[in-house]
Design an enzyme around this catalytic site. Structure first.
Site, PDB file in Angstrom:
ATOM      1  N   THR A   1      49.955   7.471  41.297  1.00  0.00           N
ATOM      2  CA  THR A   1      48.635   7.584  42.093  1.00  0.00           C
ATOM      3  C   THR A   1      47.396   7.126  41.344  1.00  0.00           C
ATOM      4  OG1 THR A   1      47.850   9.878  41.090  1.00  0.00           O
ATOM      5  CG2 THR A   1      49.490   9.988  42.859  1.00  0.00           C
ATOM      6  N   ASP A   2      46.356   6.836  41.805  1.00  0.00           N
ATOM      7  CA  ASP A   2      45.313   6.914  40.847  1.00  0.00           C
ATOM      8  C   ASP A   2      44.610   8.123  40.580  1.00  0.00           C
ATOM      9  OD1 ASP A   2      42.679   5.666  39.795  1.00  0.00           O
ATOM     10  OD2 ASP A   2      42.349   4.404  41.367  1.00  0.00           O
ATOM     11  N   TYR A   3      43.471   8.106  39.909  1.00  0.00           N
ATOM     12  CA  TYR A   3      42.865   9.631  38.939  1.00  0.00           C
ATOM     13  C   TYR A   3      42.973  10.700  40.110  1.00  0.00           C
ATOM     14  CZ  TYR A   3      40.648  11.880  35.145  1.00  0.00           C
ATOM     15  OH  TYR A   3      40.550  12.751  34.260  1.00  0.00           O
ATOM     16  N   THR A   4      43.616  11.609  40.278  1.00  0.00           N
ATOM     17  CA  THR A   4      43.777  12.697  40.984  1.00  0.00           C
ATOM     18  C   THR A   4      43.876  12.439  42.335  1.00  0.00           C
ATOM     19  OG1 THR A   4      41.352  12.863  41.170  1.00  0.00           O
ATOM     20  CG2 THR A   4      42.308  14.144  39.213  1.00  0.00           C
ATOM     21  N   GLY A   5      44.534  11.426  42.902  1.00  0.00           N
ATOM     22  CA  GLY A   5      44.580  10.913  44.179  1.00  0.00           C
ATOM     23  C   GLY A   5      45.229  11.697  45.108  1.00  0.00           C
TER      24      GLY A   5
END
Length: 757
Positions: free
Chosen positions: A279-283
């Site tokens: 995922t991207d950051y906290t996706g």
């Protein structure tokens, strides 16, 4: 010694085994030893917070690593720190599974190259590949073995700040750059200690948010996705990229992080991707705000969709046990994701030697070396785009008195641009220093700041974040300007170093105003009124609307954010030691109202009928501005001139197995040796679905001595004529095609051929 490493470090398993069956057995043997908690730990990618050397043993992250709750870390810098943390994973956790260490190595490591949009303007695939190789060599010397790069998002909207991180608007060029970057990072052998795992991002369509606002909704037809946005991601997959990062935006109403069609049906089943997805950051957590349910629901959705690793959010770590108990996920879902993470660690050789990237001596010989900096200086110069050069004002002579004026003239920390997290900003070379170095005692350099970045202090603070401050001058605007005008009067030529700051573009840096900040516009206007020749040295991370500047300033050199060797590279170009050869990879609009704007648009049923941009009622045009951009895609001047002639095809028709050779003669008719990017476009005149007015299908960057002529040839195959039709079949349809070859996307030098059954 931990159990897994005893098993994996046996003589038999120390040898690299190319057999897929043997590899599967190895991963399965590790998986069979793991508890559920340890499996979920492999899916967890927290940020380290850059642990202080010597303090890692007592950090909160250390406890999680010992408990097997961490699969990798990112944002930890220095080989000494990474070795300490890896030792905890290998020697203190139950199974001793090594960690993978990631970082945003976007456009170089400590030796920093131009921002990716600038780098793409070089149109030099060999050089771009080498920048990735050099970045990998430096980063791996410092313990990093995974980069969150390349970003291949196509963007036609310069309001979106992250346009600076991509390669512009064109899908063909973007695909070529994607392949070059992946190959540069990963090389031919990921087990070597100077190669690293690449991560293509942001999958998918992230560069097309509504209103140009970061993280916003993306909504488009499948046919546009397949033809205009997806190909660079697929090019990276076909090149063997090891990992993929999901994007923040939604697609067809489902966030990419939880979109099974995107992450499984398309990526794995159709494209054959067999790496892992992060995922991207906290996706995952952000799907709650999208309306996908609470953290447990969003985490289960992400896992079932095809997410393998959770960056920062810890949703997979903390909720999947409950979802497993409730039957919302299966153990096979978890095992599949864990196996993909373990496979990646196997691929880069961590099970054979978890400390392979932890040689404490390598940074001394591999990071920020003179050789690397020399190459960065060359790359920066090759990426700059000469936008205007009235009366051949450039190149300058190394003589007389030169006034350097502007808030970006002496700001080392802004030279590397956005997403330069590993750069030692203070070591970057600002323009003032570069000028003095290049001219030596041959010319007199006078400097004044001239203005603050902007009149609005609050706005200025927002665009000079992350240690990239340009100290606010306490003098009044008039005092700053008076000082600048005083040195301008003493000069023979004025260099105005103005434009955006490094953090005015990049993530969460969307804007609705594409002009230079007003304080600097006013400074430039005052300098022009002195009557002295003015060269605008323009710093930017996006296409700008600089109509006034284009009309009034005699010479404009767009330098992007050139990297750690900025000052030297800019000086090389200003004084003609390097002849500029960069070409724009994104269209520059007349004003923000034209956005989104790009060269390969489709015709309407009422296209504008004249080429002068004159207004015609009931045609597709504006009342207040021409349709044409300020600077088109592919545009860029040189200190010399290039003449094109004798465009020819070796045949006028081909069948479905045929090829056509296209040739053109290019003559350097000016007074300098130079490089030219020769560009080939095609147009499919009739299709089962509407087709663009032009599509880039080939380019070559050639060096031609003054007075010489070179014949440049391209080969067009049926593959170059294919597109996704209404049914999303990739087809070439018989019919008439036009071929255009020239110096930019507006070229009208054209020939025609037929594709027949």
């Amino acid at each position: 010694m931990a159990l897994v490493l005893v098993s994996c470090n046996s003589n038999e398993n120390n040898k690299k085994n190319s057999s897929e069956n043997a590899f599967e057995a190895k991963v399965d043997s590790i998986l069979n030893l793991m508890t559920l908690e340890e499996k979920l730990g492999q899916l967890n990618l927290p940020s380290s917070g850059d642990i202080t050397t010597g303090a890692s043993q007592s950090s909160d992250i250390a406890k999680k690593i010992e408990e097997g709750k961490v699969g990798g870390l990112f944002n930890i810098k220095s080989v000494a720190k990474i070795r300490e943390v890896q030792k905890i994973a290998v020697e203190k956790s139950r199974l001793g599974i090594p960690l993978i260490f990631g970082m945003d190595v976007i456009h170089g490591y400590e030796t920093t190259f131009p921002i990716p949009l600038g780098l793409s303007a070089s149109w030099d695939m060999g050089m771009i590949k080498k920048t990735a190789q050099m970045a990998a060599k430096e980063a791996t010397a410092d313990g990093i073995n995974w980069t969150f790069s390349p970003m291949v998002d196509i963007s036609r909207d310069p309001r979106w700040g992250r346009v600076s991180e991509g390669s512009g608007e064109d899908v063909y060029l973007g695909s070529e750059i994607a392949k070059a970057m992946v190959n540069g990072y990963q090389g031919e052998d990921l087990t070597l200690d100077n190669t690293m795992l690449a991560c293509v991002k942001h999958f998918a369509l992230y560069g097309a948010p509504e209103a140009g606002r970061d993280y916003n909704t993306v909504d488009m037809s499948r046919i546009r996705m397949y033809n205009e946005y997806l190909p660079p991601y697929k090019a990276a997959i076909d090149e063997g990229v090891g990992s993929v990062m999901a994007s923040f935006n939604e697609i067809d109403g489902v966030p990419a992080t939880g979109n099974k069609w995107l992450l499984t049906d398309l990526l794995r089943d159709d494209w054959g991707f067999n790496g892992f997805v992060v995922t991207d950051y906290t996706g995952i957590n952000e799907m709650i705000a999208h309306g996908m349910g609470d953290l447990q629901q969003s985490s289960a959705l992400a896992l079932k969709a095809g997410i393998d690793m959770d960056m920062v959010g810890e949703g997979l770590l903390t909720t999947l046990k409950k979802s497993l108990d409730e039957g919302k996920v299966d153990m096979s879902d978890i095992d599949t994701a864990v196996k993909r993470i373990l496979k990646a660690k196997y691929q880069i050789g961590l099970f054979d030697d978890p400390y392979k990237y932890c040689d404490l001596e390598r940074p001394k010989t591999d990071v920020f070396t003179d050789e690397n900096r020399t190459f960065a200086r060359q790359v920066s110069a090759e990426s700059m785009v000469l936008l205007k050069n009235e009366n051949n004002l450039l190149p300058l002579k190394k003589s007389g008195t030169i006034a350097l004026i502007g808030p970006l003239a002496n700001s080392a920390v802004n030279m590397a641009g956005t997403w330069s997290v590993a750069t030692k900003q203070e070591k970057s070379n600002p323009l003032l220093e570069g000028l003095k170095t290049v001219v030596g005692d041959q010319a007199n350099i006078l400097y004044a700041k001239g203005s603050n970045v902007d009149y609005d202090l609050a706005f200025e603070k927002r665009i000079t974040m992350f240690g990239k401050d340009i100290p606010r001058d306490d003098r009044t605007d008039k005092q700053l300007l008076d000082e600048a005008l005083a040195i301008a009067k003493k000069s023979d030529v004025i260099l105005a170093a103005i434009g955006e700051t490094a953090e005015l573009s990049g993530e969460s840096s969307s804007v609705t105003n594409l002009q230079i900040p007003q304080a600097q516009k006013d400074l430039l206007s005052a300098l022009l009124k002195t009557g002295k020749p003015v060269v605008l040295v323009l710093f930017t991370g996006r296409p700008l609307a600089i109509v006034d500047e284009n009309e009034n300033v005699p010479a404009i050199l767009n330098v992007w954010f050139p990297g750690s060797e900025a000052g030297l590279a800019i000086s090389d170009v200003l004084f003609g030691d390097v002849n500029p050869s960069g070409k724009l990879t994104a269209t520059w609009p007349m004003n923000v109202g034209q956005v989104p704007i790009f060269y390969n648009q489709k015709n309407t049923g009422r296209p504008l009928g004249n080429k002068e941009g004159k207004f015609e009622k009931f045609k597709s045009n504006y009342l207040d501005v021409r349709n044409e951009p300020l600077y088109p895609f592919g545009y860029g001047l040189s200190y010399t001139s290039f003449d094109y002639s004798n465009l020819r095809l070796d045949k006028t028709s081909i069948d479905m197995n045929g090829k056509i050779q296209v040739s053109v003669d290019v003559t350097n008719s000016g007074d300098f040796d130079g490089k030219e990017v020769v560009q080939l476009y095609i147009r499919d005149l009739v299709g089962s679905v509407t087709r663009p007015v032009k599509e880039l299908k080939g380019f070559q960057k050639v060096e031609i001595k003054k007075g010489d002529t070179k014949t440049v040839s391209f080969t067009i195959s049926v593959e170059d004529l294919k597109f996704y039709n209404y049914d999303l079949d990739f087809v070439a349809e018989p019919g008439t095609f036009q071929v255009f070859v020239g110096t930019d996307s507006t070229t009208e030098m054209m020939k025609t051929f037929e594709l027949i059954n």
